[in-house]
Design a protein around this motif. Structure first.
Motif, PDB file in Angstrom:
ATOM      1  N   GLY A  84      -8.974 -44.996 -37.159  1.00  0.00           N
ATOM      2  CA  GLY A  84      -9.083 -43.658 -37.615  1.00  0.00           C
ATOM      3  C   GLY A  84      -7.865 -42.822 -37.733  1.00  0.00           C
ATOM      4  O   GLY A  84      -6.854 -43.557 -37.293  1.00  0.00           O
ATOM      5  N   ARG A  85      -7.816 -41.823 -37.778  1.00  0.00           N
ATOM      6  CA  ARG A  85      -6.654 -40.887 -37.784  1.00  0.00           C
ATOM      7  C   ARG A  85      -6.423 -40.264 -36.715  1.00  0.00           C
ATOM      8  O   ARG A  85      -7.584 -39.565 -36.032  1.00  0.00           O
ATOM      9  CB  ARG A  85      -6.773 -39.690 -39.115  1.00  0.00           C
ATOM     10  N   TRP A  86      -5.165 -40.061 -36.069  1.00  0.00           N
ATOM     11  CA  TRP A  86      -4.923 -39.447 -34.827  1.00  0.00           C
ATOM     12  C   TRP A  86      -3.794 -38.523 -35.009  1.00  0.00           C
ATOM     13  O   TRP A  86      -2.961 -38.770 -35.905  1.00  0.00           O
ATOM     14  CB  TRP A  86      -4.430 -40.519 -33.806  1.00  0.00           C
TER      15      TRP A  86
ATOM     16  N   GLY B 139      12.442 -30.392 -27.028  1.00  0.00           N
ATOM     17  CA  GLY B 139      11.252 -29.505 -27.617  1.00  0.00           C
ATOM     18  C   GLY B 139      10.072 -30.009 -28.087  1.00  0.00           C
ATOM     19  O   GLY B 139       9.958 -31.476 -27.957  1.00  0.00           O
ATOM     20  N   PRO B 140       9.208 -29.514 -28.691  1.00  0.00           N
ATOM     21  CA  PRO B 140       8.065 -30.060 -29.012  1.00  0.00           C
ATOM     22  C   PRO B 140       8.152 -30.442 -30.474  1.00  0.00           C
ATOM     23  O   PRO B 140       8.760 -30.146 -31.442  1.00  0.00           O
ATOM     24  CB  PRO B 140       7.051 -28.634 -29.240  1.00  0.00           C
ATOM     25  N   GLY B 141       7.210 -31.646 -30.658  1.00  0.00           N
ATOM     26  CA  GLY B 141       7.314 -32.549 -31.719  1.00  0.00           C
ATOM     27  C   GLY B 141       5.757 -32.730 -32.112  1.00  0.00           C
ATOM     28  O   GLY B 141       4.750 -32.671 -31.239  1.00  0.00           O
ATOM     29  N   THR B 142       5.632 -33.213 -33.398  1.00  0.00           N
ATOM     30  CA  THR B 142       4.368 -33.724 -33.807  1.00  0.00           C
ATOM     31  C   THR B 142       4.251 -35.070 -34.102  1.00  0.00           C
ATOM     32  O   THR B 142       5.127 -35.881 -34.575  1.00  0.00           O
ATOM     33  CB  THR B 142       3.776 -32.913 -34.979  1.00  0.00           C
ATOM     34  N   LEU B 143       2.911 -35.706 -33.902  1.00  0.00           N
ATOM     35  CA  LEU B 143       2.771 -37.128 -34.411  1.00  0.00           C
ATOM     36  C   LEU B 143       1.547 -37.086 -35.348  1.00  0.00           C
ATOM     37  O   LEU B 143       0.485 -36.424 -35.024  1.00  0.00           O
ATOM     38  CB  LEU B 143       2.560 -38.020 -33.177  1.00  0.00           C
ATOM     39  N   SER B 144       1.438 -38.023 -36.099  1.00  0.00           N
ATOM     40  CA  SER B 144       0.329 -38.349 -36.890  1.00  0.00           C
ATOM     41  C   SER B 144       0.226 -39.891 -37.318  1.00  0.00           C
ATOM     42  O   SER B 144       1.169 -40.223 -37.750  1.00  0.00           O
ATOM     43  CB  SER B 144       0.534 -37.692 -38.361  1.00  0.00           C
TER      44      SER B 144
ATOM     45  N   VAL C 138       3.447 -37.979 -24.393  1.00  0.00           N
ATOM     46  CA  VAL C 138       2.723 -38.016 -25.586  1.00  0.00           C
ATOM     47  C   VAL C 138       1.221 -38.082 -25.413  1.00  0.00           C
ATOM     48  O   VAL C 138       0.478 -38.618 -24.408  1.00  0.00           O
ATOM     49  CB  VAL C 138       3.155 -39.060 -26.444  1.00  0.00           C
ATOM     50  N   THR C 139       0.450 -37.007 -26.070  1.00  0.00           N
ATOM     51  CA  THR C 139      -0.904 -37.136 -26.392  1.00  0.00           C
ATOM     52  C   THR C 139      -1.449 -36.999 -27.724  1.00  0.00           C
ATOM     53  O   THR C 139      -0.964 -36.088 -28.464  1.00  0.00           O
ATOM     54  CB  THR C 139      -1.587 -35.755 -25.498  1.00  0.00           C
ATOM     55  N   LEU C 140      -2.312 -38.095 -28.042  1.00  0.00           N
ATOM     56  CA  LEU C 140      -3.124 -38.012 -29.284  1.00  0.00           C
ATOM     57  C   LEU C 140      -4.499 -37.793 -29.321  1.00  0.00           C
ATOM     58  O   LEU C 140      -5.026 -38.383 -28.309  1.00  0.00           O
ATOM     59  CB  LEU C 140      -2.596 -39.431 -30.014  1.00  0.00           C
ATOM     60  N   SER C 141      -5.073 -37.148 -29.969  1.00  0.00           N
ATOM     61  CA  SER C 141      -6.236 -37.084 -30.160  1.00  0.00           C
ATOM     62  C   SER C 141      -7.099 -37.471 -31.662  1.00  0.00           C
ATOM     63  O   SER C 141      -6.221 -37.388 -32.683  1.00  0.00           O
ATOM     64  CB  SER C 141      -6.817 -35.538 -29.892  1.00  0.00           C
ATOM     65  N   LYS C 142      -8.160 -38.142 -31.730  1.00  0.00           N
ATOM     66  CA  LYS C 142      -8.765 -38.560 -33.050  1.00  0.00           C
ATOM     67  C   LYS C 142      -9.327 -37.434 -33.749  1.00  0.00           C
ATOM     68  O   LYS C 142      -9.671 -36.448 -33.219  1.00  0.00           O
ATOM     69  CB  LYS C 142      -9.795 -39.397 -32.752  1.00  0.00           C
TER      70      LYS C 142
END
Length: 170
Positions: free
Chosen positions: A50-52, A83-88, A163-167
């Motif tokens: 799925g997507r994270w 600094g902060p960044g995003t992951l998909s 890094v932290t990823l959530s579904k």
């Protein structure tokens, strides 16, 4: 003697299995395959499928060397590309992963694989001296947590991030 052989032949013919009508044979065959296809359809998706989405917070990763070293490493104060960044990400049932990252390290493409509870991703950048690196992570509860390590193409700026990823619920 002929009667005995004839009698044995009749007994043998009576013991042979009788042929079934085509509809009955077809129904028997489909009934035998129905449980197999039903169980295949009910197979659960892997935990990671799925997507994270997630985040990182890049900071200077100081590389120390006993003697000498690259002078630019000592000159890097860690203020740029921090600094902060995003992951998909999108994880497929076969374990393949693709996605993107954006933030102080620039825009990256992510490719990798999930095996068991381990996640390994490669970050690539199309920018000439953009940050490239890896994310090594693992399943922790319902999340994926790990470490991003990246450097510029010339390796003169080095950054590290948790890094932290959530579904993402669909």
């Amino acid at each position: 003697m002929k009667r005995a052989l004839l009698g044995l032949g009749l007994v043998a013919c009576q013991g042979a299995p009788k042929s079934q009508p085509a509809e009955l044979a077809s129904a028997s065959a489909s009934a035998a395959t129905a449980p197999a296809s039903a169980s295949a359809a009910a197979a659960p998706m892997p935990w990671f499928s799925g997507r994270w989405q997630g985040s990182y917070d890049a900071e200077l990763h100081r590389i120390e060397t006993a003697a000498g070293g690259v002078k630019e490493w000592k000159q890097d104060d860690g203020k740029q590309a921090a600094g902060p960044g995003t992951l998909s990400l999108e994880a497929k049932p076969d374990g393949s992963v693709s996605g993107s990252a954006s933030g102080p390290l620039g825009e990256q493409n992510l490719l990798g694989h999930i095996e068991g509870d381990r996640v390994a991703l490669t970050l690539t950048s199309s920018a000439e001296n953009g940050f490239r690196g890896v994310i090594v992570a693992a399943q922790v509860g319902s999340d994926i947590k790990g470490v991003l390590s990246a450097s510029t193409g010339d390796s003169l700026s080095v950054r590290r991030a948790s890094v932290t990823l959530s579904k993402v619920a669909r």
